[in-house]
Design an enzyme around this catalytic site. Structure first.
Site, PDB file in Angstrom:
ATOM      1  N   GLY A  45      39.330  36.072  41.191  1.00 43.20           N
ATOM      2  CA  GLY A  45      38.377  36.538  40.176  1.00 43.20           C
ATOM      3  C   GLY A  45      38.675  38.013  39.920  1.00 43.20           C
ATOM      4  N   GLY A  47      36.992  40.530  38.647  1.00 42.41           N
ATOM      5  CA  GLY A  47      36.012  41.523  39.084  1.00 42.41           C
ATOM      6  C   GLY A  47      36.063  41.723  40.588  1.00 42.41           C
ATOM      7  CB  ALA A 234      58.560  45.980  35.605  1.00 39.00           C
ATOM      8  CG  ASP A 265      42.636  41.506  38.989  1.00 35.00           C
ATOM      9  OD1 ASP A 265      42.499  41.630  37.758  1.00 35.00           O
ATOM     10  OD2 ASP A 265      42.776  40.414  39.569  1.00 35.00           O
TER      11      ASP A 265
END
Ligand code: ADP
EC number: 2.7.1.15
Length: 315
Positions: A45, A47, A234, A265
């Protein structure tokens, strides 16, 4: 960073999933079954992953989202607590399953993913508003990822703006309602394809395929009046800030890229936590890029997320 500094405190609002991963010889076609030798379970997830990245990098982190009142939800929360994330703002909901991603990976690393949103689709706008209100005297920044209902995303962004807390939005996915968030002037952190979607939103769909990322990002930044940071794998991160020239921060050198799941994330969590600590956008982005590049050297979204010390050594 000093973890006792008020400004190193981050609230993350977004989705939490459990990822079930099967490595198979090939991906299944419609109606087909493929069998792989093992199934592995990873916390996921966007978040929740960003919250873990920020905590590992030394920030104090609260996470706001929802899980089901099932064993999977209890496990997901235990993993977040073990990573040092405060989960008191998480709703534990009866009658819905905890969000889950079913992932098949082939030997080339190509994957096929089905996500059951479960409790993430039931995150309540009122609950989010209350969590941001509570965080107002505490957090230096609110990071919002958009895999929850548009009303909950809007509640987070508008409450942060009303309370004068800096807000970072990871627009994954970009929805038609994302355009309404722009008035609150959040810092957007799209990847290249999400940037194209944001640009389409502000140009009523007029977006040629060959428009350079710098041009799209500059257009979005002038619309929001806030910096836009584009993660480019990259190639690192491009920053379009209405107040200055476009900057590209190169990615860190990686000897062997093992798994890029969760790299974005990691960037978001560490970038937002560093902004919360009072750093400039460019300095916070440098720390986010270093952390994200370190994270791709290990399997699983959260496994390779680096500590504060590891990030400092890489910078
Ligand atoms: P997303 O997961 O949102 O698509 P990206 O793939 O753009 O995000 O990656 C986010 C960041 O992770 C990049 O800006 C970079 O810092 C780092 N990163 C990703 N892939 C690589 C790579 N192959 N080598 C080095 N760093 C990488």
């Amino acid at each position: 960073m000093n973890s006792h500094d008020r400004a190193t405190r981050l609230l993350v609002v977004g989705a939490v999933n459990v990822d079930l991963v099967v490595e198979a010889d090939r991906l299944p076609g419609p109606g087909e079954t493929v069998v792989g030798p093992t199934v592995t379970r990873h916390g996921g997830g966007k978040g929740a992953n960003a919250a873990v990245a920020a905590a590992r990098a030394g920030a104090e982190v609260r996470y706001c989202g929802a899980v089901g009142s099932d064993d999977t939800g209890a496990q997901a929360l235990a993993e977040l607590r073990d990573s040092g994330v405060d989960v008191t703002d998480v709703g534990v909901l009866d009658g819905v399953a905890t969000g889950m991603a079913l992932i098949v990976v082939d030997p080339q690393g190509e994957n096929q993913i089905a996500v059951g949103a479960g409790a993430n689709a039931a995150v309540d706008a009122e609950m989010v508003r209350a969590a941001v209100d509570r965080a107002a005297s505490w957090a230096g920044c609110v990071l919002v990822s958009t895999e929850i209902p548009p009303g909950a995303v809007a509640a987070a962004v508008t409450t942060a703006a009303a309370r004068g807390i800096r807000c970072v939005v990871n627009p994954a996915p970009v929805l038609p309602s994302t355009v309404d968030l722009m008035e609150s002037r959040p810092v957007f952190t799209p990847n290249a394809s999400e940037l194209r979607d944001l640009h389409r939103l502000i140009t009523d769909g007029r977006d040629a395929p060959d428009v350079p990322a710098a041009e799209r990002a500059t257009a979005v930044a002038s619309r929001t009046g806030a910096p836009v940071l584009v993660t480019l794998g990259a190639q690192g991160v491009l920053i379009a800030d209405p107040a200055s020239e476009v900057v590209v921060l190169p990615a860190g050198h990686v000897d062997r890229v093992v798994d890029t799941t969760g790299a974005g994330d990691t960037f978001n969590g560490v970038f937002a936590a560093t902004l919360a600590g009072g750093s400039t956008v460019v300095d916070a982005a440098k720390r986010g890029v270093a952390a994200a590049s370190l994270s791709v050297a290990a399997v699983g979204a959260r496994t390779g997320m680096p500590s504060d010390q590891e990030i400092r050594s890489a910078l």
